[in-house]
Design a protein around this motif. Structure first.
Motif, PDB file in Angstrom:
ATOM      1  N   LYS A  45      45.861  40.615  32.210  1.00  0.00           N
ATOM      2  CA  LYS A  45      46.003  41.856  31.151  1.00  0.00           C
ATOM      3  C   LYS A  45      47.439  42.509  31.137  1.00  0.00           C
ATOM      4  O   LYS A  45      47.528  43.154  29.982  1.00  0.00           O
ATOM      5  N   LYS A  46      48.174  42.123  31.868  1.00  0.00           N
ATOM      6  CA  LYS A  46      49.707  42.575  31.800  1.00  0.00           C
ATOM      7  C   LYS A  46      50.187  42.079  30.535  1.00  0.00           C
ATOM      8  O   LYS A  46      51.191  42.793  29.870  1.00  0.00           O
ATOM      9  N   TYR A  47      49.912  40.988  29.960  1.00  0.00           N
ATOM     10  CA  TYR A  47      50.279  40.418  28.519  1.00  0.00           C
ATOM     11  C   TYR A  47      49.493  40.861  27.490  1.00  0.00           C
ATOM     12  O   TYR A  47      50.226  40.418  26.317  1.00  0.00           O
ATOM     13  N   GLU A  48      48.696  41.892  27.389  1.00  0.00           N
ATOM     14  CA  GLU A  48      47.863  42.552  26.311  1.00  0.00           C
ATOM     15  C   GLU A  48      49.071  43.201  25.527  1.00  0.00           C
ATOM     16  O   GLU A  48      48.866  43.051  24.313  1.00  0.00           O
ATOM     17  N   LYS A  49      50.022  43.831  26.189  1.00  0.00           N
ATOM     18  CA  LYS A  49      50.991  44.602  25.172  1.00  0.00           C
ATOM     19  C   LYS A  49      51.588  43.476  24.337  1.00  0.00           C
ATOM     20  O   LYS A  49      52.237  44.252  23.366  1.00  0.00           O
ATOM     21  N   TRP A  51      50.454  41.377  22.441  1.00  0.00           N
ATOM     22  CA  TRP A  51      49.646  40.785  21.187  1.00  0.00           C
ATOM     23  C   TRP A  51      49.967  41.607  19.840  1.00  0.00           C
ATOM     24  O   TRP A  51      50.161  40.918  18.903  1.00  0.00           O
ATOM     25  N   ILE A  67      41.604  45.084  24.606  1.00  0.00           N
ATOM     26  CA  ILE A  67      42.090  45.440  23.075  1.00  0.00           C
ATOM     27  C   ILE A  67      41.181  44.720  21.985  1.00  0.00           C
ATOM     28  O   ILE A  67      40.609  43.763  22.475  1.00  0.00           O
TER      29      ILE A  67
END
Length: 330
Positions: A45-49, A51, A67
């Protein structure tokens, strides 16, 4: 070039397709580097930003993604994005190096060797007396398999690998370039006449099924019995496994880690990068040794160990926190 629609990829992954893209997908790529004809993945989830700024038109994501994919973009939701992405990589993987002939004319194969059906042996290979190789195994150029060794079915031996005499490798294994199976164990004793007397290493190595040995790694032969690597073990590059060590099933050893002689690992043990394990040590099932740690004694099953010398992870973290506070208070 291979290409797939997002619907085709989603069906192959048994995923849930959210959103839509008109782009065909030609290759996978990490989020920061992807173009709109590429697929990426979000495994945490920390890599959602990342996208929003990525140009990827599709991402494989976990079901708890928070997201939305956005316009002309799609998510393929799966239970485990990391595992699903491995299937995506298989879809786009290029073909392995080709063989014009199953047995190259420059390969040297002893008349007593037994070669299974569909097995390919590349240029400059040496296969010694009484070697047995199973069906559909691939031996890439300049590999060496010495006397009385056996290799199972569907195994891959990459260029430069050396399988020394009387060693045994199972089926569905991968031995990467320049790995050495069955070198002499490191056995020397002080001697008044010689300084250091070499102890003969007359055992062998036995490797189970589904094992992967990384490039430039070494599995030493036993002194008078077998060094054993159990089914499903995955050994990274530049790993040392000392003589008479015994690894259970599905162990993982990361790069630059090492086992001294006569170490025993239970099933599912994880050894982090650059960790070192003292000789005659036993590590129980499911235990983890953190990167850079030094193990000097037995570890019970399920424990997580950190530090040099290694202690339980909770203890190590407390010690490091205390040292940090002491340094800040000076």
């Amino acid at each position: 070039m291979k290409s797939y629609s997002v619907k085709e990829i989603s069906e192959k992954l048994n995923g849930e397709l959210v959103g839509f893209t008109s782009h065909n997908i030609f290759s996978p790529e990490q989020l920061e580097l992807a173009n709109n004809d590429q697929i990426s993945f979000i495994g945490n989830k920390k890599y959602e930003k990342l996208w929003a700024d990525s140009k990827a038109s599709v991402a494989v994501v976990n079901t708890d993604i928070a997201i939305e994919p956005g316009d002309n973009r799609a998510f393929i939701k799966v239970a485990n994005a990391d595992l699903a992405m491995s299937k995506v990589l298989e879809l786009f993987a290029p073909a392995p190096p080709a063989f014009d002939n199953e047995i190259h004319g420059t390969a040297v194969i002893h008349e007593t060797a037994v070669i299974g059906e569909g097995t390919k042996i590349g240029a400059g290979c040496y296969v010694g007396p009484n070697v047995k190789i199973g069906n559909n195994t691939t031996v890439y150029p300049n590999a060496t398999i010495l006397d009385e060794s056996t290799i199972g079915n569907n195994t891959i031996i990459w260029s430069g690998a050396v399988i020394r005499e009387r060693c045994h490798i199972g089926s569905y294994c991968i031995i990467h370039p320049n790995a050495t199976i069955g070198a002499d164990g490191f056995g020397f004793r002080p001697c008044p006449q010689q300084g250091l007397a070499k102890i003969p290493q007359i055992g062998n190595v036995v490797i189970g099924n589904g094992v992967e040995i990384g490039a430039n790694s070494c599995v030493d032969r036993g002194k008078f019995s077998s060094t054993i690597v159990g089914d499903g073990c995955k050994i990274d590059n530049l790993v040392q496994i000392g003589h008479n060590s015994v690894l259970g099933k599905f162990c993982i050893m990361a790069g630059n880690s090492g086992l001294a002689g006569s170490v025993t690992l239970g099933n599912g043990v994880i050894i982090g990068g650059s960790a070192s394990i003292k000789d005659h040590t036993t590590i129980g099932n499911g235990a983890t040794v953190g990167a850079g740690s030094g193990v000097t004694g037995d570890i019970p099953a399920g424990k997580v160990m950190l530090g040099y010398p290694a202690v339980e992870a909770r203890t190590a973290l407390k010690q490091w926190a205390m040292l940090k506070r002491m340094a800040e208070n000076k």
